[in-house]
Design an enzyme around this catalytic site. Structure first.
Site, PDB file in Angstrom:
ATOM      1  N   ARG A   1       0.844  -1.221   0.000  1.00  0.00           N
ATOM      2  CA  ARG A   1       0.000   0.000   0.000  1.00  0.00           C
ATOM      3  C   ARG A   1       0.864   1.250   0.000  1.00  0.00           C
ATOM      4  O   ARG A   1       0.583   2.242  -0.667  1.00  0.00           O
ATOM      5  CB  ARG A   1      -0.928  -0.032   1.212  1.00  0.00           C
ATOM      6  CG  ARG A   1      -2.056  -1.025   1.064  1.00  0.00           C
ATOM      7  CD  ARG A   1      -2.880  -1.129   2.343  1.00  0.00           C
ATOM      8  NE  ARG A   1      -3.482   0.154   2.718  1.00  0.00           N
ATOM      9  CZ  ARG A   1      -4.054   0.365   3.920  1.00  0.00           C
ATOM     10  NH1 ARG A   1      -4.091  -0.603   4.828  1.00  0.00           N
ATOM     11  NH2 ARG A   1      -4.580   1.538   4.207  1.00  0.00           N
TER      12      ARG A   1
ATOM     13  N   VAL B   1      -4.736   7.303   5.773  1.00  0.00           N
ATOM     14  CA  VAL B   1      -3.358   7.225   6.286  1.00  0.00           C
ATOM     15  C   VAL B   1      -2.344   7.570   5.180  1.00  0.00           C
ATOM     16  O   VAL B   1      -1.151   7.381   5.338  1.00  0.00           O
ATOM     17  CB  VAL B   1      -3.081   5.800   6.831  1.00  0.00           C
ATOM     18  CG1 VAL B   1      -3.994   5.492   8.013  1.00  0.00           C
ATOM     19  CG2 VAL B   1      -3.242   4.729   5.748  1.00  0.00           C
ATOM     20  N   ASP B   2      -2.873   8.115   4.041  1.00  0.00           N
ATOM     21  CA  ASP B   2      -2.034   8.282   2.845  1.00  0.00           C
ATOM     22  C   ASP B   2      -1.310   9.621   2.748  1.00  0.00           C
ATOM     23  O   ASP B   2      -0.482   9.816   1.852  1.00  0.00           O
ATOM     24  CB  ASP B   2      -2.888   8.055   1.571  1.00  0.00           C
ATOM     25  CG  ASP B   2      -4.108   8.993   1.495  1.00  0.00           C
ATOM     26  OD1 ASP B   2      -5.136   8.580   0.912  1.00  0.00           O
ATOM     27  OD2 ASP B   2      -4.034  10.141   2.015  1.00  0.00           O
TER      28      ASP B   2
ATOM     29  N   HIS C   1      -6.301   8.090  12.153  1.00  0.00           N
ATOM     30  CA  HIS C   1      -5.847   6.697  12.125  1.00  0.00           C
ATOM     31  C   HIS C   1      -4.381   6.573  11.750  1.00  0.00           C
ATOM     32  O   HIS C   1      -3.951   5.536  11.251  1.00  0.00           O
ATOM     33  CB  HIS C   1      -6.727   5.891  11.145  1.00  0.00           C
ATOM     34  CG  HIS C   1      -8.151   5.799  11.614  1.00  0.00           C
ATOM     35  ND1 HIS C   1      -9.199   5.579  10.755  1.00  0.00           N
ATOM     36  CD2 HIS C   1      -8.710   5.930  12.853  1.00  0.00           C
ATOM     37  CE1 HIS C   1     -10.336   5.556  11.442  1.00  0.00           C
ATOM     38  NE2 HIS C   1     -10.057   5.780  12.717  1.00  0.00           N
TER      39      HIS C   1
ATOM     40  N   THR D   1     -16.697   8.856   2.783  1.00  0.00           N
ATOM     41  CA  THR D   1     -16.600   7.861   3.850  1.00  0.00           C
ATOM     42  C   THR D   1     -17.919   7.121   4.007  1.00  0.00           C
ATOM     43  O   THR D   1     -18.991   7.704   3.928  1.00  0.00           O
ATOM     44  CB  THR D   1     -16.182   8.500   5.196  1.00  0.00           C
ATOM     45  OG1 THR D   1     -16.121   7.473   6.198  1.00  0.00           O
ATOM     46  CG2 THR D   1     -17.129   9.601   5.642  1.00  0.00           C
TER      47      THR D   1
ATOM     48  N   ASN E   1     -20.691  12.185  -1.626  1.00  0.00           N
ATOM     49  CA  ASN E   1     -20.450  10.773  -1.864  1.00  0.00           C
ATOM     50  C   ASN E   1     -21.261  10.349  -3.082  1.00  0.00           C
ATOM     51  O   ASN E   1     -22.416  10.740  -3.197  1.00  0.00           O
ATOM     52  CB  ASN E   1     -20.891   9.974  -0.619  1.00  0.00           C
ATOM     53  CG  ASN E   1     -20.276   8.590  -0.557  1.00  0.00           C
ATOM     54  OD1 ASN E   1     -20.302   7.854  -1.547  1.00  0.00           O
ATOM     55  ND2 ASN E   1     -19.701   8.241   0.588  1.00  0.00           N
ATOM     56  N   PRO E   2     -20.679   9.554  -4.005  1.00  0.00           N
ATOM     57  CA  PRO E   2     -21.485   9.116  -5.157  1.00  0.00           C
ATOM     58  C   PRO E   2     -22.548   8.093  -4.771  1.00  0.00           C
ATOM     59  O   PRO E   2     -23.484   7.849  -5.525  1.00  0.00           O
ATOM     60  CB  PRO E   2     -20.455   8.475  -6.103  1.00  0.00           C
ATOM     61  CG  PRO E   2     -19.266   8.190  -5.278  1.00  0.00           C
ATOM     62  CD  PRO E   2     -19.276   9.130  -4.135  1.00  0.00           C
TER      63      PRO E   2
END
Ligand code: BV8
Ligand code: ZN
Length: 244
Positions: free
Chosen positions: A70, A103-104, A119, A187, A212-213
């Protein structure tokens, strides 16, 4: 894209804005989400098999390698228009805080300055034994070892069953309680305690905006539901504000 005049009016007068994000805000960068069936990370794995201390104790090599994969993927992608529009929004309000479950680190790379990482961050290595920061570059052992106590290194993310960093959680809670506008972007709002933040914000009087889609658990409590991809909705919203 047109926006409800009521939302634009509220944004015109808002002073404190919170932007709560999940994996969907990074989807258009090419980072797999967790639950989306076709690309979801967990379509092939179960969270309890990989994102827990027990999983790491049981099989540290597999867990470390999943995060290494990841981390490599995230290192190869760029922030997308959603991250950049959110960063662009911050100069339009007295205070704008990003509260992310991701977390990216892509919000920071896009220029967002006030980011709460609920997170943790996949780019950080911590020792599973002594908790000190590690450097995974040295040596070839998998997982790498801590230079202080020789314990195994783990990713600096919050696993299931682990507490959120107290300072991050306290700051996020205060932010939710004081926000005039609380955006919920990308989310599924299924992981606690993060998923309680939109409820806290709404109860404290914030205008809740869902981006959000797909439908989510929080549509019912949202004042505005902007049905669409964040990479389209957020730049359009920023443009609408710039036209004001
Ligand atoms: C805690 C880091 C307590 C790691 C993550 C039973 C046993 C044990 C615990 C529990 C239990 N039941 C409940 C719990 C609590 C547990 C929990 O909530 N479990 C869930 C599964 C029910 N929570 C915890 O364990 C937390 N800690 O409770 O501690 C405690 C208290 C005291 C003392 C000790 C302990 C810790 C939770 C943190 C877990 N770590 N991440 C890693 O990354 O590997 S969670 C991880 O999953 C993410 O961080 C995120 O939070 C979550 C994924 O959710 P989303 O981000 O929403 O992503 P998802 O794929 O679900 O949805 C994507 C959305 O985007 C979709 O809606 C989609 O439509 C949308 N989308 C797609 N494309 C786009 C888009 N939106 C916009 N634009 C697009 N283009
Ligand atoms: Zn150590």
């Amino acid at each position: 894209m047109d926006f409800d005049a009521g939302l634009i009016d509220r944004l015109r007068t808002a002073r404190r804005v919170a932007v709560f994000t999940g994996a969907g805000v990074s989807a258009e960068s090419g980072v797999p989400t967790f639950r989306d069936a076709q690309t979801g990370l967990w379509a092939r794995f179960r969270p309890e098999d990989l994102a827990t201390p027990e999983a790491f104790r049981r099989d540290p090599v597999t867990v470390w390698n999943w995060y290494a994969w990841r981390r490599e993927l995230i290192g190869a992608v760029q922030p997308n228009p959603a991250h950049r529009a959110i960063a662009g929004l911050q100069q339009r309000f007295a205070a704008l805080t990003v509260i992310t479950q991701n977390v990216d680190g892509l919000h920071q790379r896009a220029g967002s300055r006030d980011v709460i990482e609920l997170h943790g961050n996949i780019g950080i290595d911590l020792c599973f034994e002594c908790g000190r920061r590690g450097q995974s570059g040295a040596g070839t052992e998998v997982p790498p070892r801590c230079v202080h106590c020789n314990g195994r290194l783990r990713p600096g993310v919050v696993w299931f069953g682990e507490s959120l960093p107290p300072s991050a959680w306290d700051s996020a809670l205060e932010c939710a309680q004081r926000a005039d506008i609380f955006f919920c972007i990308g989310t599924s709002s299924l992981v606690e305690p993060a998923a309680s933040l939109p409820h806290t914000a709404r109860a404290a009087g914030a205008v809740l905006v869902q981006v959000n889609p797909a439908p989510t658990a929080h549509d019912a409590i949202a004042h505005h539901v902007l049905r669409g991809k964040a990479g389209l909705v957020m730049p359009a919203l920023l443009q609408a504000l710039e036209r004001m």
